[in-house]
Enzyme design. Structure first.
Site, PDB file in Angstrom:
ATOM      1  N   SER A  31      -4.203  -1.091  -5.585  1.00  0.00           N
ATOM      2  CA  SER A  31      -4.746  -2.007  -4.589  1.00  0.00           C
ATOM      3  C   SER A  31      -4.565  -3.425  -5.111  1.00  0.00           C
ATOM      4  O   SER A  31      -5.158  -3.802  -6.126  1.00  0.00           O
ATOM      5  CB  SER A  31      -6.230  -1.718  -4.337  1.00  0.00           C
ATOM      6  OG  SER A  31      -6.775  -2.668  -3.436  1.00  0.00           O
ATOM      7  N   TYR A  36       4.507   0.494  -2.869  1.00  0.00           N
ATOM      8  CA  TYR A  36       4.285   0.112  -4.267  1.00  0.00           C
ATOM      9  C   TYR A  36       5.398  -0.809  -4.772  1.00  0.00           C
ATOM     10  O   TYR A  36       5.826  -0.717  -5.923  1.00  0.00           O
ATOM     11  CB  TYR A  36       4.153   1.359  -5.156  1.00  0.00           C
ATOM     12  CG  TYR A  36       2.955   2.212  -4.835  1.00  0.00           C
ATOM     13  CD1 TYR A  36       1.742   1.982  -5.462  1.00  0.00           C
ATOM     14  CD2 TYR A  36       3.017   3.230  -3.884  1.00  0.00           C
ATOM     15  CE1 TYR A  36       0.623   2.746  -5.170  1.00  0.00           C
ATOM     16  CE2 TYR A  36       1.902   3.992  -3.582  1.00  0.00           C
ATOM     17  CZ  TYR A  36       0.711   3.752  -4.226  1.00  0.00           C
ATOM     18  OH  TYR A  36      -0.394   4.496  -3.927  1.00  0.00           O
ATOM     19  N   HIS A  77       0.824  -1.205   0.000  1.00  0.00           N
ATOM     20  CA  HIS A  77       0.000   0.000   0.000  1.00  0.00           C
ATOM     21  C   HIS A  77       0.858   1.254   0.000  1.00  0.00           C
ATOM     22  O   HIS A  77       0.545   2.237  -0.685  1.00  0.00           O
ATOM     23  CB  HIS A  77      -0.918  -0.009   1.215  1.00  0.00           C
ATOM     24  CG  HIS A  77      -1.852   1.168   1.283  1.00  0.00           C
ATOM     25  ND1 HIS A  77      -3.081   1.193   0.666  1.00  0.00           N
ATOM     26  CD2 HIS A  77      -1.724   2.373   1.888  1.00  0.00           C
ATOM     27  CE1 HIS A  77      -3.669   2.358   0.895  1.00  0.00           C
ATOM     28  NE2 HIS A  77      -2.872   3.092   1.628  1.00  0.00           N
ATOM     29  N   SER A 108      -8.309   3.556  -2.679  1.00  0.00           N
ATOM     30  CA  SER A 108      -9.120   2.382  -2.354  1.00  0.00           C
ATOM     31  C   SER A 108      -9.195   2.165  -0.848  1.00  0.00           C
ATOM     32  O   SER A 108      -8.280   2.517  -0.109  1.00  0.00           O
ATOM     33  CB  SER A 108      -8.518   1.131  -3.003  1.00  0.00           C
ATOM     34  OG  SER A 108      -7.222   0.882  -2.482  1.00  0.00           O
ATOM     35  N   HIS A 109     -10.297   1.577  -0.420  1.00  0.00           N
ATOM     36  CA  HIS A 109     -10.451   1.095   0.954  1.00  0.00           C
ATOM     37  C   HIS A 109     -11.227  -0.210   0.886  1.00  0.00           C
ATOM     38  O   HIS A 109     -12.266  -0.376   1.520  1.00  0.00           O
ATOM     39  CB  HIS A 109     -11.159   2.142   1.821  1.00  0.00           C
ATOM     40  CG  HIS A 109     -10.460   2.400   3.122  1.00  0.00           C
ATOM     41  ND1 HIS A 109     -11.100   2.476   4.335  1.00  0.00           N
ATOM     42  CD2 HIS A 109      -9.150   2.567   3.396  1.00  0.00           C
ATOM     43  CE1 HIS A 109     -10.227   2.711   5.295  1.00  0.00           C
ATOM     44  NE2 HIS A 109      -9.027   2.761   4.746  1.00  0.00           N
ATOM     45  N   ARG A 165      -8.675  14.092   3.565  1.00  0.00           N
ATOM     46  CA  ARG A 165      -7.478  14.664   4.206  1.00  0.00           C
ATOM     47  C   ARG A 165      -6.309  14.760   3.226  1.00  0.00           C
ATOM     48  O   ARG A 165      -5.487  15.675   3.332  1.00  0.00           O
ATOM     49  CB  ARG A 165      -7.089  13.860   5.442  1.00  0.00           C
ATOM     50  CG  ARG A 165      -8.061  14.001   6.597  1.00  0.00           C
ATOM     51  CD  ARG A 165      -7.475  13.472   7.900  1.00  0.00           C
ATOM     52  NE  ARG A 165      -7.033  12.093   7.779  1.00  0.00           N
ATOM     53  CZ  ARG A 165      -7.828  11.022   7.838  1.00  0.00           C
ATOM     54  NH1 ARG A 165      -9.134  11.188   8.004  1.00  0.00           N
ATOM     55  NH2 ARG A 165      -7.337   9.801   7.733  1.00  0.00           N
ATOM     56  N   GLY A 187      -2.466   8.574  -7.939  1.00  0.00           N
ATOM     57  CA  GLY A 187      -3.500   7.555  -7.815  1.00  0.00           C
ATOM     58  C   GLY A 187      -3.155   6.539  -6.759  1.00  0.00           C
ATOM     59  O   GLY A 187      -2.468   6.847  -5.779  1.00  0.00           O
ATOM     60  N   ASN A 188      -3.591   5.306  -6.985  1.00  0.00           N
ATOM     61  CA  ASN A 188      -3.505   4.287  -5.959  1.00  0.00           C
ATOM     62  C   ASN A 188      -3.454   2.920  -6.624  1.00  0.00           C
ATOM     63  O   ASN A 188      -4.061   2.709  -7.675  1.00  0.00           O
ATOM     64  CB  ASN A 188      -4.733   4.400  -5.044  1.00  0.00           C
ATOM     65  CG  ASN A 188      -4.797   3.319  -3.982  1.00  0.00           C
ATOM     66  OD1 ASN A 188      -5.734   2.531  -3.955  1.00  0.00           O
ATOM     67  ND2 ASN A 188      -3.825   3.258  -3.113  1.00  0.00           N
TER      68      ASN A 188
END
Length: 750
Positions: A551, A58, A55, A103-104, A125, A548-549
């Site tokens: 997951s 990366y 997370h 993402s979560h 946040r 970005g992210n």
């Protein structure tokens, strides 16, 4: 019990440590010992474990993500790109907009309400930390089969969490998606995005510079919730029964505390009291302290025992790993500390000086005077492991693509066409999501211009000039399963098209890349192809990736989700009063189909709804055509040549027309164009298309523009009556369509 200090660690090299339980590999643990020249203390091990997680570091994806920088298109709008809390773009008139999607997923499966709520809180946040006021949120969601019992457990909680947190913050929810597919059973995707607005001079970055500057932790007290979330939960797969093998606590959110934190922070920004700032999200204090120190010009000393706690029994390791929500960390010059603390007190926000910037090069953390951390901050925050995971095209890919959807049985009569249209618009993926979106406040603050079910959400950011921004999020996992490279570009193209259809000019993207285990070579091949496709696509469209992210480990047992790249495109519109809605609102409007329609049904909604089929190739992508279509839609909107526009994607033309008719409360008469059969005309999912409603007075001007630019524009009908009439085939009343379209989701989830 002896406190595990740096001195103690140096003298006890053979102490066994729970590195594996914290998600570290043996070679990673060995590397930590090499960096430090000794075994790590328990606190250091905790920090490395969360910061070297997938997370935060990366480690499996960054070798592919670097393409976004290597292939980055030239953009005058880009102000801040990849590497900060969120990307920032210039939208004109002195304004900048920051946006991001994250993402979560796993927390939302374990505890749907809090998992989704804190996903909203965390992304808000991130936006706040850049110096911006958050102005809107979006929520791209994926769930298992709509009729599965666990979907009925997860979905209502997720929706309630998103609505509960966002509504309490007073942030309109203007966009997103809801998709059902059995591949997400036991592993829903809860992605959350946020948009923030600021003036250029208000931009803030996460860095700690200036020896003697104070480090202030402010916001909620630190508790035991979310401990190890990013190192264990975000890297955890679920067993065949859908249960995680470990159950770290999910973060618990308090939106009212976050609202105070937002207003407090914005006042602090206005008075220019901070030299650097970072929100506390994934990895908590471990992330905030190491990233601030790493990005600064010196070191940092922290007195961990000064951190305000909700639970006095927390160990130093737990404090460092806690992901308690509603917290920020600021670097403040000594002569500004008093004013900083006074503003926090005014907003009833707890603020504590927990350390200071030093002129050294180490991050040092103390516990009641004993040193428990002494590390190079970059080694924690930015020099984690880099994996070149093996990847290979899966053996089943050829057979999947050879299973051509074009060979499936097609309707042979008008009655069969009508029946399949009704099935399509009533399917959970194409049906109205009003049961969900009505739980969100879409219009709070009074600046929402467009929101669900429009093609893109749009917010006015200047009440005098009517300057606005639009955002759309899209991603089709079925397309990406058939061809990850093309699927990624189709997600990009659809989001780009949605923004342009609203009248806004696309500027930049954020992405949320959701995949199975990176230890599976087939999954890593999908990931490599998706990132390559997105990088190439953004280069051609001129829309840089701002951040970005990623997951990973989204799978149940050995079964991974479909590769699901969610792409968020941000656009700007000079005057929101010129925006284009999807509704066919006035009888007599002429309907034009823009673009080329081909027999393309691979991964289509029709093949899924009617035949339960996934196979073949997805629609082809022509990004030059997408760009041209976007330019036409934007120009037509600005110059008043169209009254409505709707992009064509899942479900094809008939889905778009039904949605526009129901939105405007008027019917339409359609004529199948020469060269097309009714079935292909209605259900094809060829990309690069839109349907527009043109006032009769503007028809010549509009068609001349399309002809001059080389964009196919075919007149296919007129807005008229109270039914959808496909001439020579069938007619169906708006009442029947509305019942089919609106009854599905409430019936499933009531």
């Amino acid at each position: 019990m002896t406190l595990d200090t740096v001195k103690h660690a140096g003298g006890t090299p053979d102490v066994e440590q729970p590195w594996a339980e914290l998600g570290l590999k043996q070679d990673e643990y060995a590397r930590i010992r090499e960096i430090l020249g000794r075994r790590p203390t328990g606190a250091e091990l905790a920090m490395y474990s969360v910061m070297w997680s997938e997370h935060c570091s990366y480690k499996s994806s960054k070798v592919h993500l670097k393409q976004f920088s290597e292939k980055k298109p030239e953009s005058d709008a880009m102000l801040v790109g990849i590497g900060e809390n969120a990307g920032v773009v210039d939208v004109g008139q002195g304004y900048a907009v920051t946006f991001k999607v994250e993402s979560h997923n796993h927390p939302s499966y374990i505890e749907p309400y809090q998992g989704a709520a804190t996903g909203i809180g965390g992304i808000v946040r991130d936006i706040l930390a850049m110096g911006a006021r958050p102005v809107a949120v979006v929520d791209p969601l994926r769930f298992g089969a709509a009729d599965h019992p666990d979907t009925k457990r997860v979905l209502p909680g997720v929706v309630a969490g998103i609505g509960g947190y966002g509504n309490c913050l007073g942030l309109p929810n203007i966009g997103g998606e809801v998709v059902f597919d059995s591949c997400y059973q036991g592993n829903p995707l809860v992605n959350a995005g946020c948009i923030g607005v600021m003036k250029h001079e208000d931009l803030h970055l996460a860095k700690a510079s200036g020896p003697g500057n104070k480090v202030i932790l402010y916001g909620a007290r630190t508790g035991g919730d979310g401990i190890g979330g990013v190192s264990v939960l975000a890297s955890e797969t679920f067993d065949a029964a859908g249960k995680p093998t470990k159950r770290p606590a999910v973060q618990v959110g308090d939106p009212f505390q976050e609202k105070l934190l937002i207003e407090c922070t914005l006042e602090i920004f206005r008075e220019k009291l901070v030299a650097g700032i970072q929100d506390l999200g994934g990895a908590g204090l471990s992330c905030a302290t190491s990233e601030l120190a790493s990005a600064g010009s010196g070191g940092m000393r922290v007195e961990l025992d000064t951190v305000p706690l909700r639970d006095a029994t927390l160990s130093p390791e737990e404090i460092l790993m806690s992901e308690s929500q509603e917290r920020m960390c600021a670097v403040v010059e000594p002569d500004k500390v008093e004013r900083f603390l006074a503003i926090c007190e005014k907003w009833d926000v707890i603020a504590t000086v927990i350390g200071e910037v030093t002129d050294g090069e180490r991050l040092e953390i103390y516990w009641h005077g004993e040193q428990i951390v002494d590390v190079p901050p970059r080694s924690v925050a930015h020099e984690g492991p880099t994996y070149h995971r093996p990847y290979a095209r899966p053996e089943w890919q050829d057979a999947l693509q050879a299973d051509d959807a074009g060979t499936l049985p097609r309707p042979g009569t008008g009655a069969e066409l009508k029946d399949q249209v009704l099935k399509l618009v009533a399917h959970p993926n194409q049906a109205s999501k009003a049961w969900i979106t009505d739980q969100y406040d879409r219009f709070v603050q009074g600046n929402t211009v467009l929101a669900q079910p429009e093609d893109a959400g749009m917010i006015r950011i200047d009440e005098e000039t009517n300057l606005g921004v639009a955002m759309a999020t899209d991603g089709n996992g079925r397309y990406a399963k058939l061809d990850p490279y093309t699927g990624a570009q189709l997600a990009l193209a659809e989001a780009y098209r949605n923004v342009a259809a609203s009248g806004a000019r696309p500027l930049a993207i954020s992405d949320c890349l959701n995949f199975g285990s990176p230890e599976d070579p087939a999954v890593m091949w999908q990931f490599a192809e998706v990132t390559r496709g997105l990088a190439d696509g953004c280069l051609e469209l001129g829309t840089p990736v701002t951040g970005g992210n990623v997951s990973l480990y989204n799978q149940t047992g050995e079964v991974a989700i479909h590769p699901t790249p969610v792409v968020a495109v941000l656009g700007v519109i000079d005057d929101v009063t010129r925006r284009t809605p999807i509704a066919f609102a006035e009888e007599g409007q002429l309907l034009y189909l823009l673009g080329d329609t081909r027999e393309e049904f691979g991964g289509s909604a029709w093949s899924e709804v009617v035949h339960g089929h996934l196979g073949g190739l997805p629609p082809r992508v022509d990004l030059a055509r997408e760009k041209l279509l976007g330019e036409i839609l934007i120009s037509a909107s600005r110059d008043g040549m169209i009254d409505a526009a709707h992009d064509l994607s899942d479900g094809g033309l008939v889905q778009a027309v039904v949605e526009s008719c129901l939105r405007g409360g008027t019917g339409a008469r359609l004529v199948v164009p020469d060269g097309l059969d009714a079935f292909t005309f209605l259900f094809s999912e060829s990309a690069g298309r839109a349907v527009v409603a043109v006032p009769r007075s503007e028809e010549l001007r509009f068609t001349d523009m399309c002809g001059a630019r080389g964009l196919p524009a075919t007149r296919i009908g007129v807005v008229d009556g109270t039914e959808l009439d496909v001439q020579g085939e069938f007619g169906v009343s708006l009442d029947e369509l509305r019942t089919a379209h609106e009854a599905t989701v409430p019936a499933l989830l009531a």
